[in-house]
Scaffold this active site. Sequence first.
Site, PDB file in Angstrom:
ATOM      1  N   SER A 250     -17.894  24.148 -16.109  1.00 15.94           N
ATOM      2  CA  SER A 250     -17.636  23.944 -17.532  1.00 15.94           C
ATOM      3  C   SER A 250     -16.413  23.065 -17.704  1.00 15.94           C
ATOM      4  O   SER A 250     -15.737  22.718 -16.735  1.00 15.94           O
ATOM      5  CB  SER A 250     -17.407  25.283 -18.223  1.00 15.94           C
ATOM      6  OG  SER A 250     -16.113  25.755 -17.898  1.00 15.94           O
ATOM      7  N   LYS A 251     -16.157  22.750 -18.971  1.00 18.97           N
ATOM      8  CA  LYS A 251     -15.003  21.896 -19.285  1.00 18.97           C
ATOM      9  C   LYS A 251     -13.726  22.470 -18.689  1.00 18.97           C
ATOM     10  O   LYS A 251     -12.811  21.747 -18.320  1.00 18.97           O
ATOM     11  CB  LYS A 251     -14.845  21.784 -20.806  1.00 18.97           C
ATOM     12  CG  LYS A 251     -15.855  20.849 -21.441  1.00 18.97           C
ATOM     13  CD  LYS A 251     -15.145  19.679 -22.131  1.00 18.97           C
ATOM     14  CE  LYS A 251     -16.079  18.513 -22.364  1.00 18.97           C
ATOM     15  NZ  LYS A 251     -17.137  18.818 -23.324  1.00 18.97           N
ATOM     16  N   ARG A 252     -13.680  23.806 -18.615  1.00 13.94           N
ATOM     17  CA  ARG A 252     -12.460  24.449 -18.098  1.00 13.94           C
ATOM     18  C   ARG A 252     -12.192  24.095 -16.631  1.00 13.94           C
ATOM     19  O   ARG A 252     -11.095  24.273 -16.134  1.00 13.94           O
ATOM     20  CB  ARG A 252     -12.532  25.968 -18.291  1.00 13.94           C
ATOM     21  CG  ARG A 252     -11.896  26.402 -19.603  1.00 13.94           C
ATOM     22  CD  ARG A 252     -12.257  27.815 -19.952  1.00 13.94           C
ATOM     23  NE  ARG A 252     -13.625  27.879 -20.468  1.00 13.94           N
ATOM     24  CZ  ARG A 252     -14.560  28.697 -20.015  1.00 13.94           C
ATOM     25  NH1 ARG A 252     -14.301  29.532 -19.048  1.00 13.94           N
ATOM     26  NH2 ARG A 252     -15.755  28.693 -20.546  1.00 13.94           N
ATOM     27  N   GLY A 254     -11.954  21.339 -15.562  1.00  7.36           N
ATOM     28  CA  GLY A 254     -11.284  20.048 -15.532  1.00  7.36           C
ATOM     29  C   GLY A 254     -12.296  18.941 -15.678  1.00  7.36           C
ATOM     30  O   GLY A 254     -13.069  18.931 -16.617  1.00  7.36           O
TER      31      GLY A 254
END
Length: 482
Positions: A250-252, A254
């Site tokens: 996911s975006k988390r 990076g």
Amino acid sequence: MVIRVRLAPSPTGNLHIGTARTAVFNWLFARHHGGQFILRVEDTDLERSRPEYTQNILDGLTWLGLTWDEGPFFQTERLDLYRQAIKTLLDKGLAYHCYCSEAELESMRAEQEARNEAPRYDNRHRNLTPEQQAAFQAEGRLPVIRFKIEDSREISWTDLVRGKVTWRGNDLGGDMVIARRAPVGEIGQPLYNFVVVVDDIDMKITHIIRGEDHVANTAKQILLYEALDAAMPEFAHTPLILSPAGKKLSKRDGVTSISDFQKMGYLPEALANYMTLLGWSPPDATQERFTLTEAAKQFGFERVNKAGAKFDWDKLNWLNSQYLHEMPADRLTDLLIPYWQEAGYKLDAEGDRPWLEQVSALIGASLARLDEAVPMTRYLFEPDMQFSEAAVTQLRQEGTATALQAVLTALSESIDLGEASAQEIIKQVVKTENLKKGLVMRSLRAALTTDMQGPDLIQSWLLLHQHNLDQLRLKSALALTV
Ligand code: GLU
């Protein structure tokens, strides 16, 4: 049969690594079979779609070398086709208008939740009488259009990756919305699961290759193929890309978009090579490096894993470094110039070119990513570099001042500095000042490169010399000696 596959990205974000990997598998499959790869931009979500995302997706695919044979087609330009197909379903009695308000749907969901049931539409407007419909219309309600899904149906297909997959109709959430609200007689904005099928039929797509997150959609889409009397394509649902920790990427985590990988200094050939290995392995599993064209020769779904593919930064970095180490200095220079410019170094493209190529040749073998070039070469570009702590410690060693002074004197007397004369200066200083060669080398490294580690010392010296920075650096260093 001519194999036709497609990539159908939604331009609601930059080109994501997952979409790019789906593109890779589509491309490999098409090329393996001498088929066609079609690009279709699924831009019907008007609120979330943006032209800059479309551009980012096209640029990313082009950068990776994932050339397409037809398109890009845009769904927003094909609305008539979808309306026509919806009319067909309405005429056949396979779709109908549903007048439920948002509040009614909401309370239906709340009741289901209270009964611990999965949320679903209960098909309550499937069989409205003409009078009931007229009454809702008189209230000013705008209907959606729903496609009938029989709860009793069992839907199966043989997935090229996952084998036999079976879904029950009653797990599909009830009759599905295929067009948004609009006055009766008009057709509202058609929705994903519907338009994707209409397009895939129209574009004669033979194999639908996409991420595993679409498995539930496939069951619904198969019903639509049947309703539209179309030939069924093959389906291949590829494993998801997981974070190094094994969770959905996911975006988390990076970096997830291809343009970010590009900015970080990954090479398109290395990234494409790496993505090929995310879920597929060649028949010779020890083979890790290949071009897309080489991979296409061997590609097939029998070697695509069912399990999610963990993203492995070390492997990507290793592959990238392999490509970088072999890159000719002139191409490397072309690729590094934007990084140096971004760092604020004023480059004269013509005059500095030979010097820049020498810099590239010097560091090429130590690079894992292009962006590492800036910190690695700062000492060659910036006249006023701070000496690192380790360098200062070296400069304070006994004998360092003598060595640096002697080199400085020798330099002011020699006109041309080349590899041989630089070596000769060092030899002479060792001899005349009676110093250990190691000390002279360490002193020079500290003084010239401002650090104790880095690229080859003599080459660094020659490069500094060409820009008249070596004497300057030696003098600044001498000021720090004791
Ligand atoms: N627009 C869909 C997506 O981006 C395409 C899915 C498909 O390939 O059918 O996920």
